[in-house]
Design a protein around this motif. Sequence first.
Motif, PDB file in Angstrom:
ATOM      1  N   CYS A 112       0.835  -1.194   0.000  1.00 53.82           N
ATOM      2  CA  CYS A 112       0.000   0.000   0.000  1.00 53.82           C
ATOM      3  C   CYS A 112       0.873   1.248   0.000  1.00 53.82           C
ATOM      4  O   CYS A 112       2.092   1.167   0.104  1.00 53.82           O
ATOM      5  N   ASP A 113       0.207   2.408  -0.075  1.00 53.14           N
ATOM      6  CA  ASP A 113       0.951   3.659   0.045  1.00 53.14           C
ATOM      7  C   ASP A 113       0.966   4.101   1.511  1.00 53.14           C
ATOM      8  O   ASP A 113       0.271   3.535   2.359  1.00 53.14           O
ATOM      9  N   HIS A 114       1.768   5.116   1.786  1.00 50.10           N
ATOM     10  CA  HIS A 114       1.973   5.581   3.165  1.00 50.10           C
ATOM     11  C   HIS A 114       0.672   6.080   3.793  1.00 50.10           C
ATOM     12  O   HIS A 114       0.360   5.757   4.940  1.00 50.10           O
ATOM     13  N   GLN A 115      -0.111   6.858   3.064  1.00 50.09           N
ATOM     14  CA  GLN A 115      -1.354   7.426   3.603  1.00 50.09           C
ATOM     15  C   GLN A 115      -2.343   6.329   3.991  1.00 50.09           C
ATOM     16  O   GLN A 115      -2.947   6.379   5.055  1.00 50.09           O
ATOM     17  N   TYR A 116      -2.492   5.331   3.137  1.00 51.34           N
ATOM     18  CA  TYR A 116      -3.393   4.212   3.426  1.00 51.34           C
ATOM     19  C   TYR A 116      -2.959   3.510   4.708  1.00 51.34           C
ATOM     20  O   TYR A 116      -3.776   3.215   5.582  1.00 51.34           O
ATOM     21  N   ASN A 117      -1.663   3.251   4.832  1.00 61.00           N
ATOM     22  CA  ASN A 117      -1.137   2.558   6.002  1.00 61.00           C
ATOM     23  C   ASN A 117      -1.355   3.367   7.278  1.00 61.00           C
ATOM     24  O   ASN A 117      -1.700   2.819   8.321  1.00 61.00           O
ATOM     25  N   LEU A 118      -1.157   4.684   7.208  1.00 58.98           N
ATOM     26  CA  LEU A 118      -1.317   5.540   8.391  1.00 58.98           C
ATOM     27  C   LEU A 118      -2.755   5.584   8.895  1.00 58.98           C
ATOM     28  O   LEU A 118      -2.994   5.693  10.092  1.00 58.98           O
ATOM     29  N   THR A 119      -3.718   5.528   7.986  1.00 60.79           N
ATOM     30  CA  THR A 119      -5.113   5.704   8.375  1.00 60.79           C
ATOM     31  C   THR A 119      -5.895   4.396   8.371  1.00 60.79           C
ATOM     32  O   THR A 119      -7.115   4.405   8.542  1.00 60.79           O
ATOM     33  N   TYR A 120      -5.221   3.268   8.211  1.00 61.25           N
ATOM     34  CA  TYR A 120      -5.890   1.974   8.116  1.00 61.25           C
ATOM     35  C   TYR A 120      -6.529   1.578   9.449  1.00 61.25           C
ATOM     36  O   TYR A 120      -5.945   1.741  10.514  1.00 61.25           O
ATOM     37  N   GLY A 121      -7.731   1.026   9.392  1.00 64.19           N
ATOM     38  CA  GLY A 121      -8.402   0.471  10.566  1.00 64.19           C
ATOM     39  C   GLY A 121      -8.571   1.471  11.688  1.00 64.19           C
ATOM     40  O   GLY A 121      -8.881   2.642  11.461  1.00 64.19           O
TER      41      GLY A 121
END
Length: 192
Positions: A112-121
């Motif tokens: 994934c990209d960084h933004q997706y990972n930061l805001t996941y779940g």
Amino acid sequence: MEKYNTEKEVWKDVEGYEGYYQVSNLGRVRSLDRTVKQQEGFTQNIKGNIKDITPRKDGYIQITLYKNNKGERHYIHRLVAKAFIRNPKGFEIINHIDEKPSNNYYKNLEWCDHQYNLTYGDKVERVTNSEGYKIRTQKLRKPIYVIDKEGNRKWYDSLTSAARELNLDTASITACLKGRNQTHKGYSYEYA
């Protein structure tokens, strides 16, 4: 990993360590049998084995892989993802779907990209509700004085607002407030 013991374990070479190490779809790493030439001209047969792994305090698992007498640390989830998960968009980040960094089963990982990972779940909620986060943000919200070279003092409601208005670095301001540095960009600082 017990949860996945019904699935057949598949092993693939670790990129850059072919002939030395393999990683499995279940998140395990093993060394391979090999013969090593010693400096004295002798050869030594080394038996391969499953490597022991211990999670770090943050839950992620690292392992040191050796090649040509040099060791290098690698995250297990990166080894698994590189070996078992397609990455057609060339993402650099790997997300743990169940948000457990010690679960490196390949179906629990996604590029994934960084933004997706930061805001996941519920990651954002867990971090902002943690005690450490509350303490850090309270320190950043304390009012401070910024003092110029002539001794003029200007009050700011927080370290962050002073940094934003004057284009300063918050870590450097903190270092001054804690006495590790005298000034930052020509200013000195003290708590109001």
